[in-house]
Design an enzyme around this catalytic site. Structure first.
Site, PDB file in Angstrom:
ATOM      1  N   TYR A   1     -14.907  11.110  -3.162  1.00  0.00           N
ATOM      2  CA  TYR A   1     -16.245  11.005  -2.576  1.00  0.00           C
ATOM      3  C   TYR A   1     -16.318  10.046  -1.394  1.00  0.00           C
ATOM      4  CZ  TYR A   1     -21.227  11.814  -2.597  1.00  0.00           C
ATOM      5  OH  TYR A   1     -22.484  12.242  -2.262  1.00  0.00           O
TER       6      TYR A   1
ATOM      7  N   HIS B   1     -21.764  -2.802  10.905  1.00  0.00           N
ATOM      8  CA  HIS B   1     -22.450  -1.719  10.211  1.00  0.00           C
ATOM      9  C   HIS B   1     -23.746  -1.422  10.971  1.00  0.00           C
ATOM     10  CE1 HIS B   1     -24.216  -0.220   6.122  1.00  0.00           C
ATOM     11  NE2 HIS B   1     -23.699   0.760   6.819  1.00  0.00           N
TER      12      HIS B   1
ATOM     13  N   LYS C   1     -15.677   3.363   5.887  1.00  0.00           N
ATOM     14  CA  LYS C   1     -16.005   2.002   5.449  1.00  0.00           C
ATOM     15  C   LYS C   1     -14.731   1.158   5.311  1.00  0.00           C
ATOM     16  CE  LYS C   1     -20.386   3.100   4.935  1.00  0.00           C
ATOM     17  NZ  LYS C   1     -21.348   2.695   5.977  1.00  0.00           N
TER      18      LYS C   1
ATOM     19  N   CYS D   1     -33.138   2.052   4.433  1.00  0.00           N
ATOM     20  CA  CYS D   1     -34.109   1.650   5.449  1.00  0.00           C
ATOM     21  C   CYS D   1     -34.277   2.715   6.527  1.00  0.00           C
ATOM     22  CB  CYS D   1     -33.683   0.334   6.101  1.00  0.00           C
ATOM     23  SG  CYS D   1     -33.817  -1.088   5.008  1.00  0.00           S
TER      24      CYS D   1
ATOM     25  N   ARG E   1     -20.086   5.377  -3.574  1.00  0.00           N
ATOM     26  CA  ARG E   1     -19.129   4.282  -3.467  1.00  0.00           C
ATOM     27  C   ARG E   1     -19.205   3.428  -4.723  1.00  0.00           C
ATOM     28  NH1 ARG E   1     -20.123   0.420  -0.630  1.00  0.00           N
ATOM     29  NH2 ARG E   1     -22.265   0.910  -0.100  1.00  0.00           N
TER      30      ARG E   1
ATOM     31  N   ASP F   1     -23.838   4.739  12.234  1.00  0.00           N
ATOM     32  CA  ASP F   1     -23.373   3.910  11.114  1.00  0.00           C
ATOM     33  C   ASP F   1     -22.536   2.697  11.513  1.00  0.00           C
ATOM     34  OD1 ASP F   1     -23.342   3.405   8.341  1.00  0.00           O
ATOM     35  OD2 ASP F   1     -21.369   4.322   8.132  1.00  0.00           O
TER      36      ASP F   1
ATOM     37  N   ARG G   1     -25.039  14.222   0.360  1.00  0.00           N
ATOM     38  CA  ARG G   1     -24.636  13.915   1.733  1.00  0.00           C
ATOM     39  C   ARG G   1     -24.488  15.147   2.617  1.00  0.00           C
ATOM     40  NH1 ARG G   1     -23.948   8.316   3.108  1.00  0.00           N
ATOM     41  NH2 ARG G   1     -24.536   7.325   1.149  1.00  0.00           N
TER      42      ARG G   1
ATOM     43  N   SER H   1     -28.915  -0.341   3.129  1.00  0.00           N
ATOM     44  CA  SER H   1     -29.177   1.044   2.758  1.00  0.00           C
ATOM     45  C   SER H   1     -30.657   1.235   2.433  1.00  0.00           C
ATOM     46  CB  SER H   1     -28.314   1.445   1.563  1.00  0.00           C
ATOM     47  OG  SER H   1     -28.588   0.606   0.489  1.00  0.00           O
TER      48      SER H   1
HETATM   49  O1  TSX Z   1     -36.562   6.229   7.822  1.00  0.00           O
HETATM   50  C1  TSX Z   1     -37.637   5.653   7.736  1.00  0.00           C
HETATM   51  N1  TSX Z   1     -38.123   4.972   8.835  1.00  0.00           N
HETATM   52  C2  TSX Z   1     -37.319   4.885  10.085  1.00  0.00           C
HETATM   53  C3  TSX Z   1     -37.538   6.059  10.911  1.00  0.00           C
HETATM   54  C4  TSX Z   1     -37.161   6.154  12.181  1.00  0.00           C
HETATM   55  N2  TSX Z   1     -38.335   5.693   6.558  1.00  0.00           N
HETATM   56  C5  TSX Z   1     -37.796   6.363   5.376  1.00  0.00           C
HETATM   57  C6  TSX Z   1     -37.004   5.361   4.578  1.00  0.00           C
HETATM   58  C7  TSX Z   1     -36.174   5.983   3.522  1.00  0.00           C
HETATM   59  C8  TSX Z   1     -34.734   6.052   3.900  1.00  0.00           C
HETATM   60  C9  TSX Z   1     -39.543   5.060   6.485  1.00  0.00           C
HETATM   61  N3  TSX Z   1     -40.398   4.932   5.468  1.00  0.00           N
HETATM   62  C10 TSX Z   1     -40.065   4.389   7.590  1.00  0.00           C
HETATM   63  C11 TSX Z   1     -39.354   4.349   8.800  1.00  0.00           C
HETATM   64  O2  TSX Z   1     -39.810   3.779   9.779  1.00  0.00           O
HETATM   65  N4  TSX Z   1     -41.256   3.841   7.206  1.00  0.00           N
HETATM   66  C12 TSX Z   1     -41.443   4.194   5.919  1.00  0.00           C
HETATM   67  C13 TSX Z   1     -42.619   3.816   5.099  1.00  0.00           C
HETATM   68  C14 TSX Z   1     -43.639   4.912   5.191  1.00  0.00           C
HETATM   69  C15 TSX Z   1     -43.571   5.982   4.311  1.00  0.00           C
HETATM   70  C16 TSX Z   1     -44.504   6.995   4.397  1.00  0.00           C
HETATM   71  C17 TSX Z   1     -45.519   6.928   5.342  1.00  0.00           C
HETATM   72  C18 TSX Z   1     -45.583   5.850   6.211  1.00  0.00           C
HETATM   73  C19 TSX Z   1     -44.641   4.849   6.131  1.00  0.00           C
HETATM   74  N5  TSX Z   1     -46.463   7.948   5.330  1.00  0.00           N
HETATM   75  C20 TSX Z   1     -47.584   8.064   6.079  1.00  0.00           C
HETATM   76  O3  TSX Z   1     -47.894   7.208   6.835  1.00  0.00           O
HETATM   77  C21 TSX Z   1     -48.359   9.290   5.921  1.00  0.00           C
HETATM   78 MN    MN Z   2     -23.570   2.827   6.239  1.00  0.00          MN
END
Ligand code: TSX
Ligand code: MN
Length: 620
Positions: free
Chosen positions: A237, A266, A246, A290, A98, A313, A404, A288
Site C-alpha cells: 500500500y 511535505h 515518503k 486539511c 501507512r 505533496d 486513493r 493530513s
Molecule cells: O479541502 C478543504 N479546504 C481547502 C480547499 C482548497 N476542506 C476539506 C477538508 C477535508 C480534507 C475544507 N473544509 C476547507 C478548505 O478550505 N474548509 C472546510 C470547512 C468547511 C466545510 C464545509 C463548508 C464550509 C467550510 N460548507 C459550507 O460552507 C456550505
Molecule cells: Mn502527504
C-alpha cells in the site's frame, strides 16, 4: 572491471537464472556502477525470485502489467467509456494505510532519529528483516525499477532503484516518477538510493495467488540514512510500498538536505497569476485532513486570478547558486491522493477522470466508481471497497476513508506549464496550515524568517474521523513533518533557521487556518475556492501593494483588503476570523512550551526567543 565480471560470473552460477546475464549486460550498458549491480545481484540471490525484469518504463510494459493484474484480479477494469484507462484495486483489509508504528529510522545513534521517530539499530534491523527477505520472492518476478525524482536533467533531481515483487508497485511508480529507460540514461555517475521492497508472500508451485498479496504480521519499513537505503516488507500500500515517495523523497531526502544544505518538505507547490498576468509561486505545508491537494488544485472564482499546480505533496527547496532566489521542484510525477471528499467542489475530480488507478473506492453497477462526498445522494447499488453489496442504509463507508487515486500530473487540467522546469520555480511565500476550531486566525504573516520557522514549528491540527478515527484531538505536527523527517526534529528546526540565513531574499511566511468555528460549531470561513482571497492577499503582500496590520501574533490583513463583501456564504465576520482571545492563547503558549520542551536541550534557542517574544507581546 575484471574483478567485477569474475564476481558476476560466479554469481550467475549461484543464482542460475535464465536471464541474469542479459540483466547484468543491460545494466552495464546503461553505465550503472558496479557496486549498484553487485547490490542488485546479491539481493536477487537472497530473494530467490523465479524471474527478473528490468523495467524500461514503456507504455507496452505498463499495459502488459495491467493486463496481468486484471487476470490476477488485482485490478478491475472500470467502464472504459466513462473512465478511459481507469482501474480499481481492492487491498487486503489489513493493508489500507501507512503504518507509523512499524516505520523505523535506523541511524547509528538513537539520538540522531530524535524523540519523534521509532529508532532501531541498523545492524540488528538488517539481521531481522534480512531473514524475512530470504526467499520471499519465490514464485514471483523481481522487478528492477530505476527511477528519477525531479525533472530529468535537473541538477536537483535524485535517483533511486526499487527492487520489488509487486506489479501494482511497478505501475504506480511509472505514474509517480520518471521511471525506466529515461531514468537509467541519466544515472551514470550519480548516487542511487537503494530501495528494497517485497509484499512478503512467496508463492509455492501451483498455489493460487491472492489479488492483493501482503504480510501485515511481518510488516516493517526501515530507513538507513547513512547508506541511503530503504527496506520495506509486507505491504503493497501507498507510502509503505512506493518507496520513492515518503521513504525516499521525504525521509531519506531530508537527511540528504541536512548534509548538503537544502530542504525536503511535505509541501504542495502552486502558482497564483494575477489579472495583469504576473505569476508567483507559493509552497504550503499542512498536516493530513486539511485539504492540501484541494488547495493545490484550487479553481479560482475570482475574475482574472488563476491558480495552477506544480505539486501536491512534496517540495525540494534549494537556494539558487547565487543565493538570490529560493527554488522549488516537485520530485514527483503524479498524484497519490485521498479520494473521499473529492467532488465538483474540488478540482481533483477533473484530474482523475482518465488514466487513474483507484484503490479501495466503491464500484457501481455501470462500472463507474463512487466514494463518500462524490455526490450528495449516495447511489443505491454500490459494491463497497471490500467487495460487499452496499447501500446508503449501511453504517460502514462504501469507500475506505483512506482510499486513493494514482494519476499522472499531466492528467491535471490546471497543471502549471513550468512544473518540470529543471531550475525549479522561484518561491515567493511559504504557508503553514492546520485544522483548528479555535485560537488561530484565518491568516497571519510572520515578522521575520525566524518567526516563520516558529510558525512552522508551532503547527498543530485537530484529528478527523477519516484520518485517525478519533475526532478533534489536537496533535502537534511541526511543518507537517512528524511522520516524514528522517532525523532528529530538533536538528531539523535548527536546519530551517540556518537555511533561511543562506539566501539573500528569503520568502515571506504565513500561517493559515481554514477551520475556525463560531460558538454554534459552524465554520467561520467558507474555505475551498474562497481561499483564493487569502492567496490573493499573500500575492499582494509579496508585491508590496497592500499594507498589513501588526498584532502580537503576526501581521494580519486589513478588513477591506480581504474583500469580504464579495465572499458568499461566509458565516464569520472579519472580527471573529481574526480575534486574538487571551484565554485561548494562554492555553496555546502552555501547550507549545510543553511540546517544545519535549525536544530537550537540542531545541534551538532562536525558537525559544520567538516564543518569549510572543508571550511578552501578548501581555503575559
Ligand atoms: O479541502 C478543504 N479546504 C481547502 C480547499 C482548497 N476542506 C476539506 C477538508 C477535508 C480534507 C475544507 N473544509 C476547507 C478548505 O478550505 N474548509 C472546510 C470547512 C468547511 C466545510 C464545509 C463548508 C464550509 C467550510 N460548507 C459550507 O460552507 C456550505
Ligand atoms: Mn502527504
Amino acid at each position: 572491471m575484471h574483478r567485477f565480471f569474475i564476481f558476476i560470473l560466479s554469481l550467475c552460477a549461484v543464482v542460475n537464472y535464465l536471464h541474469t546475464n542479459e540483466v547484468i549486460l543491460s545494466l552495464v550498458e546503461y553505465g550503472i556502477e558496479s557496486d549498484t549491480i553487485d547490490w542488485i545481484l546479491l539481493q536477487a540471490e537472497q530473494l530467490t525470485p523465479d524471474s527478473i525484469q528490468i523495467c524500461d518504463g514503456s507504455e507496452e510494459e505498463y499495459q502488459t502489467l495491467i493486463k496481468q493484474m486484471v487476470q490476477q484480479q488485482t485490478l478491475i477494469p472500470l467502464n472504459q467509456t466513462l473512465r478511459p484507462g481507469c482501474y480499481l484495486a481492492r487491498s487486503h483489509p489489513k493493508d489500507v494505510a501507512r503504518v507509523e508504528e512499524k516505520t523505523f529510522i535506523c541511524s547509528d545513534k538513537k539520538q540522531d532519529a530524535g524523540p519523534t521517530n521509532n529508532w532501531a539499530d541498523p545492524i540488528e534491523m538488517k539481521q531481522i528483516m534480512g531473514e524475512d527477505f530470504q526467499g520471499c520472492m519465490k514464485g514471483r518476478t523481481l522487478y528492477i525499477v530505476p527511477f528519477c525524482m525531479g525533472p530529468l536533467k535537473s541538477k536537483y533531481a535524485r535517483f533511486g532503484i526499487q527492487l520489488t515483487d509487486s506489479p501494482y508497485v511497478v505501475v504506480s511508480l511509472k505514474t509517480m516518477t520518471r521511471m525506466g529507460r529515461k531514468a537509467l540514461e541519466q544515472m551514470e555517475g550519480k548516487s542511487i538510493v537503494r530501495c528494497l521492497h517485497s509484499m512478503g508472500c512467496p508463492l509455492e508451485p501451483g498455489a493460487i495467488d491472492s489479488a492483493w498479496p501482503c504480510n501485515p504480521e511481518k510488516l516493517a519499513i526501515a530507513h538507513f540514512p547513512k547508506t541511503r537505503e530503504v527496506w520495506s516488507f509486507g505491504s503493497n500500500y501507498g507510502g509503505n510500498a512506493l518507496l520513492n515517495k515518503k521513504c525516499f523523497a521525504l525521509r531519506i531526502a531530508s537527511t540528504l538536505g541536512l548534509d548538503e544544505g537544502w530542504l525536503a518538505e511535505h509541501m504542495l507547490i502552486l502558482s497564483v497569476t494575477n489579472p495583469e498576468g504576473k505569476k508567483r509561486y507559493f509552497t504550503a505545508a499542512f498536516p493530513s485532513a486539511c485539504g492540501k491537494t484541494n488547495l493545490a488544485m484550487l479553481e479560482s472564482p475570482l475574475p482574472g486570478w488563476k491558480v495552477e499546480v506544480v505539486g501536491d505533496d512534496i517540495a525540494w527547496l534549494h537556494w539558487s547558486e547565487d543565493g538570490s532566489s529560493l527554488r522549488a521542484i516537485n520530485p514527483e510525477a503524479g498524484f497519490f491522493g485521498v479520494v473521499p471528499g473529492t467532488s465538483e467542489k474540488t478540482n481533483a475530480i477533473r484530474t482523475i477522470a482518465t488514466n487513474t488507478i483507484f484503490t479501495n473506492v466503491a464500484l457501481l453497477p455501470n462500472g463507474d466508481v463512487w466514494w463518500e462526498g462524490k455526490t450528495d445522494t449516495p447511489p443505491p447499488m454500490a459494491i463497497d471497497w471490500q467487495n460487499n453489496p452496499w447501500d446508503p442504509s449501511k453504517t460502514t463507508p462504501a469507500a475506505h476513508p483512506n482510499s486513493r487515486f494514482c494519476v499522472a500530473a499531466h492528467e491535471c487540467p490546471n497543471i502549471d506549464q513550468t512544473w518540470q522546469d529543471t531550475n525549479g520555480v522561484e518561491i515567493s511565500a511559504i504557508i503553514f496550515g492546520g485544522r483548528r476550531a479555535s485560537t488561530i486566525p484565518l491568516i497571519r504573516e510572520a515578522f521575520s524568517w525566524e518567526h516563520g520557522v516558529f510558525l512552522g514549528a508551532s503547527i498543530s491540527s485537530e484529528t478527523t474521523a477519516a484520518a485517525t478515527g478519533t475526532v478533534g484531538k489536537l496533535r502537534h505536527d511541526p511543518f507537517a513533518m512528524i511522520p516524514f523527517c528522517g532525523y532528529n526534529m530538533a536538528d531539523y528546526f535548527s536546519h530551517w533557521i540556518t537555511f533561511g540565513l543562506q539566501g539573500a531574499n528569503p520568502p515571506k511566511m504565513y500561517a493559515v487556518n481554514w477551520f475556525r468555528k463560531n460558538s454554534n460549531g459552524e465554520y467561520l470561513w467558507p474555505g475551498f475556492q474562497y481561499n483564493i482571497h487569502v492567496l490573493k492577499w499573500i500575492f499582494e503582500r509579496c508585491e508590496g501593494s497592500v499594507k498589513a496590520k501588526p498584532t502580537a501574533i503576526g501581521l494580519i490583513p486589513k478588513k477591506l483588503d480581504l474583500d469580504f463583501a464579495s465572499i458568499l456564504g461566509i458565516k464569520g465576520s472579519y472580527e471573529e476570523l481574526f480575534a486574538v482571545k487571551k484565554h485561548e492563547w494562554e492555553k496555546e503558549y502552555s501547550a507549545l512550551s510543553t511540546y517544545f520542551s519535549s525536544f530537550g536541550n537540542e531545541f534551538p534557542d532562536e525558537l525559544w526567543l520567538q516564543y518569549q517574544e510572543l508571550v511578552q507581546a501578548n501581555g503575559q
